[in-house]
Design a protein around this motif. Structure first.
Motif: not given
Length: 458
Positions: A437-438, A356, A428-430, A433-435
């Motif tokens: 992001r949520e 990312s 990002t959703e990678r 970072e996915k957590q």
């Protein structure tokens, strides 16, 4: 001539090195640069029609820059003058200009000025021949191992075409070696020696595209064989066969081509960085080893990996930065070669981690916004209010302490009023970072801001 006679001749000052003796005299003898001097190329046609132009020959050591310049002068019947930028100054350049005027006036001959290592000329020296290149009095051919874009000033660079030569391929080096071995007039053809195919292959390999290194290896091997022969064997008409094992004893292995202060330094670190970014651990290990084996400072490489961890991985894997920093400390503790493994471990981890660049792009976005909007004031409710006067001026008024609210979060603004609604960090959703992001999606929704975390690059 036997090996004893050859060795005696080598000891005299009059004896030229093999690389100089077998230097190609015409294009037919010139190997390995067909993309530059082939009959359909620009330079090939210029030589054939006697219409040379000013140029800078850029290429690695031993690829034929000086040889090509001499061939061009000979094939075009020009007056050839060679200067070394290391040893020459403005006075020498003026003397060449005077010679050029004489050649043109008395003999109607064009002067080709070949400047070896032109990148070592300072601005005043490069300016000294500029007007004479423009007037056509001299045709300038410069040679450099450094990137001309960095090392040659703009005026002469704009008046010269850059011709890029490449390191000689193995087939070309083999042809040069065999020519030198069998040439009785200029090479080693009169000596009772023979190189096995494995020895030639070894010589090609350690020469690393450098014809001069290959020929010097031949020259040194032939001269040093005297040490292994006794006077009793002097008259024996026996051909001495040199295999790879003997060459390895006779020669010191040439260091891999690498310039820690030049273009290769930046090319190699770029290759490592892009291999890490491209998630290729095999390529990352290869470029890491190439740099370390060529003498690069391991801590420089380690620092670049620390930077990479933040720039290209960021919060997708927060452990990456810790891994890179641990590699730095491990190398400082162990040194080489043990510490090299810590760098290799970090390189593989970084290459295989989720990627990312959102920290990098967010920070760049913030900096651009600051340059655009100037020094916006801190909102009153998040200012510090340590004195009674500041409190009277409403410093800190209305601030809500997040820990007093559920989930330690409260819908409260922190940016200057002019920047309300701006997003800088969009994860990002990678990976991790996915957590993030949520969580951001929920928090921004609570603040009555657009709930979706979006980014144009997705």
């Amino acid at each position: 001539m036997d090996l004893f006679e050859y060795s005696a001749r080598q000891a005299t000052k009059a004896q030229r090195p093999l690389a100089e003796r077998v230097r190609p005299r015409n294009l037919d003898e010139f190997h390995g640069q067909d993309h530059v001097v082939g009959p359909t190329t620009l330079l090939g046609r210029a030589i054939a029609t006697d219409r040379l132009f000013s140029m800078i020959l850029w290429g690695p050591p031993g690829c034929g820059k000086t040889t090509l310049a001499r061939i061009m002068a000979a094939e075009t019947r020009a007056h050839f003058v060679q200067l070394s930028a290391v040893l020459s100054g403005v006075k020498d350049i003026r003397a060449v200009i005077a010679q050029a005027r004489e050649q043109r006036t008395l003999y109607r001959r064009q002067t080709v000025l070949f400047v070896d290592e032109i990148h070592r000329f300072n601005k005043a020296q490069q300016d000294a021949f500029l007007q004479h290149v423009e007037s056509g009095l001299i045709t300038l051919i410069g040679a450099t191992t450094e990137n001309p874009s960095f090392e040659v000033i703009a005026p002469p660079l704009s008046r010269c075409r850059v011709i890029t030569l490449e390191a000689l391929p193995p087939d070309a080096l083999k042809a040069i070696i065999h020519k030198a071995l069998h040439d009785e007039a200029r090479g080693l053809g009169q000596l009772p020696i023979a190189f096995t195919d494995e020895a030639v292959d070894y010589l090609v390999r350690i020469a690393d595209g450098d014809a001069r290194a290959a020929l010097n290896g031949l020259d040194n091997a032939a001269g040093m064989l005297l040490l292994d022969r006794t006077a009793a064997r002097r008259e024996e008409a026996v051909i001495t066969r040199i295999d790879q094992a003997q060459l390895e004893k006779l020669l010191q292995r040439k260091a891999l081509r690498y310039d820690k202060d030049g273009e290769e330094h930046y090319n190699f670190i770029s290759a490592l960085h892009k291999s890490l970014r491209g998630s290729d651990p095999d390529a990352a290990l290869y470029w890491l080893a190439r740099m370390l084996m060529a003498g690069e400072d391991p801590l420089y490489v380690a620092r670049r990996m620390v930077r990479f961890a933040s720039e290209d991985i960021g919060n997708a894997d927060p452990q990456a930065l810790t891994m890179a920093l641990n590699a730095v400390e491990s190398y400082r503790l162990l040194g080489s070669p043990e510490g090299d493994l810590a760098l290799a471990q970090a390189a593989v981890y970084l290459a295989t981690a989720p990627k990312s660049n959102r920290i990098y792009t967010a920070y760049d976005h913030v900096r651009a916004t600051i340059r655009e909007t100037g020094t916006l004031p801190v909102p009153m409710h998040i200012r510090n209010a340590p004195t009674r006067l500041m409190k009277a001026l409403d410093y800190g008024k209305g601030y809500q302490y997040p820990h007093d609210h559920a989930g330690a979060h409260v819908a409260q603004t922190y940016l200057p009023e002019e920047l309300q609604g701006r997003y800088f960090y969009n994860p990002t959703e990678r990976g991790h970072e996915k957590q993030i992001r949520e969580r951001l999606k929920q928090w921004r929704q609570q603040q009555s801001r657009p709930p979706e975390v979006t980014n144009k690059s997705e």
